[in-house]
Design a protein around this motif. Structure first.
Motif, PDB file in Angstrom:
ATOM      1  N   ASP A 301      -4.276  -1.507   1.000  1.00 40.88           N
ATOM      2  CA  ASP A 301      -2.830  -1.660   1.208  1.00 40.88           C
ATOM      3  C   ASP A 301      -2.442  -3.127   1.375  1.00 40.88           C
ATOM      4  O   ASP A 301      -1.442  -3.587   0.814  1.00 40.88           O
ATOM      5  N   LEU A 302      -3.247  -3.860   2.148  1.00 41.85           N
ATOM      6  CA  LEU A 302      -2.962  -5.277   2.376  1.00 41.85           C
ATOM      7  C   LEU A 302      -3.056  -6.060   1.061  1.00 41.85           C
ATOM      8  O   LEU A 302      -2.197  -6.890   0.752  1.00 41.85           O
ATOM      9  N   SER A 354       5.208   2.424   0.602  1.00 44.23           N
ATOM     10  CA  SER A 354       5.444   3.278   1.765  1.00 44.23           C
ATOM     11  C   SER A 354       4.497   2.993   2.929  1.00 44.23           C
ATOM     12  O   SER A 354       4.705   3.495   4.031  1.00 44.23           O
ATOM     13  N   ASP A 355       3.450   2.179   2.690  1.00 46.04           N
ATOM     14  CA  ASP A 355       2.491   1.921   3.773  1.00 46.04           C
ATOM     15  C   ASP A 355       3.024   0.823   4.695  1.00 46.04           C
ATOM     16  O   ASP A 355       4.044   0.199   4.441  1.00 46.04           O
ATOM     17  N   GLN A 356       2.281   0.556   5.761  1.00 44.76           N
ATOM     18  CA  GLN A 356       2.754  -0.356   6.813  1.00 44.76           C
ATOM     19  C   GLN A 356       2.952  -1.781   6.303  1.00 44.76           C
ATOM     20  O   GLN A 356       3.798  -2.521   6.808  1.00 44.76           O
ATOM     21  N   TYR A 357       2.178  -2.189   5.311  1.00 49.77           N
ATOM     22  CA  TYR A 357       2.284  -3.550   4.818  1.00 49.77           C
ATOM     23  C   TYR A 357       3.439  -3.723   3.822  1.00 49.77           C
ATOM     24  O   TYR A 357       4.017  -4.809   3.714  1.00 49.77           O
ATOM     25  N   CYS A 358       3.745  -2.681   3.089  1.00 47.14           N
ATOM     26  CA  CYS A 358       4.707  -2.784   1.984  1.00 47.14           C
ATOM     27  C   CYS A 358       6.092  -2.250   2.311  1.00 47.14           C
ATOM     28  O   CYS A 358       7.024  -2.461   1.533  1.00 47.14           O
ATOM     29  N   VAL A 359       6.233  -1.556   3.427  1.00 48.13           N
ATOM     30  CA  VAL A 359       7.490  -0.849   3.694  1.00 48.13           C
ATOM     31  C   VAL A 359       8.672  -1.811   3.752  1.00 48.13           C
ATOM     32  O   VAL A 359       9.803  -1.437   3.416  1.00 48.13           O
TER      33      VAL A 359
END
Length: 630
Positions: A301-302, A354-359
Motif C-alpha cells: 500500500d505504501l 481506499s487504504d490508509q496511505y491512499c485515502v
C-alpha cells in the motif's frame, strides 16, 4: 550441529533466568529449577558471573558468523549482476535467510557481552547485504522494464509495438514501445479504444525475483528502503507516461493565464490522460505492487501510494485549477466535461485509493469534484448576471429576434444535452458513486424557470424602447415564439413542463392580439359607416372621406410594416392570413356600398385606389424585414 544446538539451548536458559530473576539469588534459584527437569541444565553448565557466558556459546556464534560473512561478502563484492545467474542468486538469498535467522535467534541474548558484540557484527553484515540486494532490486526493475507488453485482463498477452513516430494521438493513447536503430526502447503514445486492458511492464520471472528480494528486505527491517527504490522507479514511468499522453505540468497560475482555446485543448488531453491513468496505468501499478510485495500489505500500500501520488496530484491539481478559474458562461461545456470525467472515474478512485496511505487522494478527488459542481453553479449565476446587465439601449430593427434571446436559448439548449449531469450539480447533496437523487430534477427545473423569467423581464424592458406599440408587440411575439420553440425541441421541455409551454404560447397569442389592435383596428374603424341615418349627399361625402382615410392608414401600415421582421415562416404566414381574414371582408363590403351610391358609382374606378386583390397582395408583402423574408 547438535553441540551448537545445545549451546544455544543453554544460552537461552541463562537468558530466561537472568530476565526473570530480580537479583542473582533469584536467577540462581531459577537455574536450579531448570536443572531438575533436564540433566543438560546442570548448575556447572548454567553458571554465569558478571555477564560472562559460556565461551563455547560465543564461539559457536562466532563460527556461524564467519561462515556467513565469507558467503555474503563474496556476493556483496561481486562486480557482475548476481541475478544474472540463478544459482548465485539462490545461494545469496539462502545466506541472507540464515543471517536473518541467526540475528533473530540470538538477539534475545544480546545482553551477554560476547553475544552482543556478535550481534552488532551480524547487523553490520546484514546492512551490507541489504545495500547489495537493493542494487540488484533496482537493476532488475530497470532491465525488466525494457520488456513491455499489453495484455487483456484474463486473456493472453500480445506484444504491443508500433512504428508510428507520433508521440500523441488525438483519440487518446497509452504508452507503448518503439525500437530505434540503436535498439533503444522509447515509450510512445498509442490509441486506446478499450480500457479493459492491463499493462505487464515487467516479465513474470522478474516479478518473482523482485518478490524474493522484497521478502528478505522486509524480514531484515528494510521495508522502507525497498519501498523507496521501487516507488522511485515506477513513479518515473508514470510521469513519463502522462507526458507522452500530452499532459503538461502546469501551475494554477499558468492554467488561469492560458488562452481559452489552448485551455480547451489542454482539457481534452487531460480527459484522455485521466481515463488512461485511472483505468489502465494505476490498476496495473496496483497489481504489480501486490505481486512484488505479496504477503506484505502495508509495504504494498505504501509503495503504491508513493508511485501514484505525484501523477494523481498532477491530474487533480489541473482539475482544481479549472474549477477555481473564470466562470465565464462559454466555459460551461468544458467544465462539464471535467466534472463528468471525475464523476465517472470515482469508482476507480474508490477501489484504488481506499487504504490508509491512499485515502487522502480519494478524498481530494471528491473535494475537487464537488468544487467543479460549485463552478458550474457559479457559471449559471454569471449567466443570470449577464442577462440582467444586458442593456436596453438600441432597438432591434423590425422587431426581430434579439441577440440575447438567441444566445440564452441556444446556450440552455446545448447545456441541457448534459441534463443528467446538471441535475447532479444542482443537487448539492448528491454522492458521486450513487448517481442522481430523485429530487434533483426539481432543483434544475427551478433554475431554468428562473433564467427564463430573467430573460422575459429583460425582453419586456427592451420592448419599451419601441415608440410604436405594434412593433413592440411584434418584438415580443418574435422572441416569445423563439423561446417556446427552443423549449419544445429540447430537454428544456421536459424540465419546464407542458404547463409552462401552454402559458407562454398564450403570451405569444396575447402579443398577436395586441399587434392586431394597435395596427388594424383604426383601419377597420375607417371602413365602418352608418349611412342609414345620413342624407344621400352626406353619405356620399362620408364614404369618400372614409375611403381616403382607409387609403392613408393602409398605405402607412404597408410602408412601415413591410420592413418589419417575423422570423418564423409559419407565424409570418399565419399573421398575414389572419389580417387578410379580418380586413378583406370589411373592405369588400365597404367597396360594395361605395359603388352602390349613385353619385360615387360613376367615378368609382377613379376614386377607389385598391381593389380587394390588391389589398391582399399588399398584405402578403408585409414583414419582409431582416429575418422575415421567405
Amino acid at each position: 550441529m547438535a553441540e551448537n544446538g545445545e549451546e544455544k539451548l543453554l544460552a537461552m536458559a541463562r537468558h530466561i533466568a537472568k530476565t526473570l530473576g530480580r537479583n542473582d539469588t533469584m536467577a540462581d534459584d531459577i537455574l536450579q529449577i531448570f536443572s531438575t527437569f533436564d540433566g543438560r541444565f546442570s548448575r556447572e553448565k548454567l553458571s554465569e558471573k558478571d555477564g560472562e557466558g559460556d565461551p563455547r556459546v560465543s564461539a559457536a556464534l562466532e563460527h556461524s558468523l564467519k561462515l556467513l560473512d565469507r558467503q555474503i561478502s563474496q556476493y556483496v563484492a561481486a562486480e557482475h549482476p548476481i541475478w544474472a545467474d540463478s544459482a548465485d542468486s539462490s545461494a545469496f538469498l539462502d545466506a541472507i535467510d540464515e543471517l536473518i535467522a541467526t540475528i533473530r535467534e540470538w538477539s534475545p541474548m544480546a545482553g551477554e557481552k560476547s553475544v552482543g558484540a556478535c550481534i552488532v557484527r551480524a547487523e553490520d553484515l546484514m546492512q551490507q547485504a541489504m545495500f547489495r540486494v537493493e542494487e540488484e532490486f533496482r537493476s532488475l526493475m530497470e532491465r525488466g522494464g525494457e520488456s513491455f507488453e499489453l495484455s487483456r485482463e484474463y486473456g493472453s498477452g500480445e506484444p504491443f509495438d508500433s512504428d508510428d513516430d507520433d508521440d500523441e494521438d488525438e483519440d487518446g493513447g497509452i504508452v507503448g514501445v518503439k525500437r530505434n536503430d540503436e535498439e533503444n526502447q522509447i515509450p510512445v503514445a498509442q490509441p486506446i479504444t478499450d480500457y479493459n486492458i492491463i499493462i505487464d511492464v515487467l516479465p513474470s520471472v522478474t516479478i518473482n525475483d523482485l518478490h524474493e528480494i522484497a521478502k528478505r528486505m522486509v524480514a531484515a527491517g528494510f521495508a522502507k528502503e525497498c519501498s523507496h527504490v521501487y516507488s522511485s522507479l515506477r513513479r518515473e514511468f508514470l510521469e513519463e507516461s502522462l507526458s507522452r499522453l500530452g499532459l503538461k505540468k502546469l501551475s494554477i497560475e499558468e492554467v488561469h493565464k492560458m488562452p481559452w482555446q489552448d485551455l480547451e485543448d489542454e482539457i481534452e488531453r487531460w480527459i484522455k490522460a485521466a481515463n488512461v491513468s485511472l483505468r489502465i496505468l494505476f490498476p496495473s501499478e496496483r497489481r504489480l505492487c501486490d505481486r512484488v510485495f505479496f504477503g506484505f500489505s502495508s509495504a504494498s500500500d505504501l509503495s503504491f501510494m508513493e508511485v501514484c501520488r505525484g501523477s494523481t496530484i498532477q491530474l487533480l491539481n489541473f482539475a482544481d485549477a479549472v474549477a477555481i478559474g473564470s466562470r465565464s458562461p462559454e466555459r460551461l461545456f468544458k467544465i462539464l466535461d471535467v466534472f463528468e470525467t471525475l464523476r465517472d472515474l470515482m469508482p476507480e478512485f474508490e477501489s484504488l485509493f481506499s487504504d490508509q496511505y491512499c485515502v487522502f487522494m480519494r478524498n481530494e478527488a471528491i473535494t475537487i469534484w464537488k468544487r467543479l459542481g460549485e463552478a458550474i453553479r457559479g457559471i449559471f449565476m454569471e449567466l443570470e448576471n449577464l442577462i440582467r446587465r444586458d442593456p436596453a439601449k438600441a432597438a432591434v430593427p423590425g422587431g426581430g429576434l434579439h441577440p440575447i434571446t438567441r444566445y440564452v436559448m441556444n446556450y440552455l439548449r446545448a447545456a441541457c444535452r448534459s441534463c443528467q449531469t446538471l441535475e447532479q450539480v444542482f443537487d448539492e447533496n448528491v454522492v458521486p458513486s450513487k448517481g442522481v437523487s430523485s429530487s434533483s430534477s426539481s432543483s434544475l427545473s427551478v433554475q431554468m424557470d428562473w433564467i427564463m423569467e430573467l430573460l422575459e423581464s429583460n425582453l419586456e424592458a427592451k420592448s419599451k424602447i419601441y415608440k410604436d406599440s405594434a412593433l413592440s408587440s411584434v418584438f415580443m411575439m418574435n422572441n416569445g415564439r423563439y423561446i417556446v420553440q427552443k423549449v419544445k425541441d429540447s430537454e428544456l421541455g421536459a424540465l419546464l413542463g407542458d404547463d409552462w409551454i401552454r402559458k407562454h404560447n398564450a403570451k405569444v397569442r396575447q402579443c398577436y392580439s395586441s399587434y392586431q389592435r394597435s395596427s388594424w383596428n383604426k383601419v377597420l374603424g375607417a371602413l365602418k359607416v352608418d349611412s342609414s341615418s345620413l342624407a344621400p349627399n352626406a353619405a356620399s361625402k362620408t364614404l369618400k372621406e372614409k375611403l381616403k382615410l382607409f387609403n392613408i392608414y393602409f398605405e402607412e401600415i404597408c410602408k412601415v410594416q413591410t420592413s418589419w421582421a417575423i422570423y418564423d415562416d409559419q407565424m409570418r404566414e399565419e399573421l398575414r392570413i389572419s389580417v387578410t381574414k379580418i380586413l378583406l371582408p370589411a373592405y369588400g363590403n365597404f367597396i360594395g356600398r361605395f359603388r352602390s351610391v349613385p353619385e360615387l358609382g360613376k367615378n368609382a374606378d377613379r376614386l377607389i385606389k385598391y381593389d380587394v386583390d390588391e389589398v391582399e397582395a399588399r398584405i402578403s408583402g408585409l414583414f419582409q424585414g431582416p429575418g422575415g423574408r421567405k
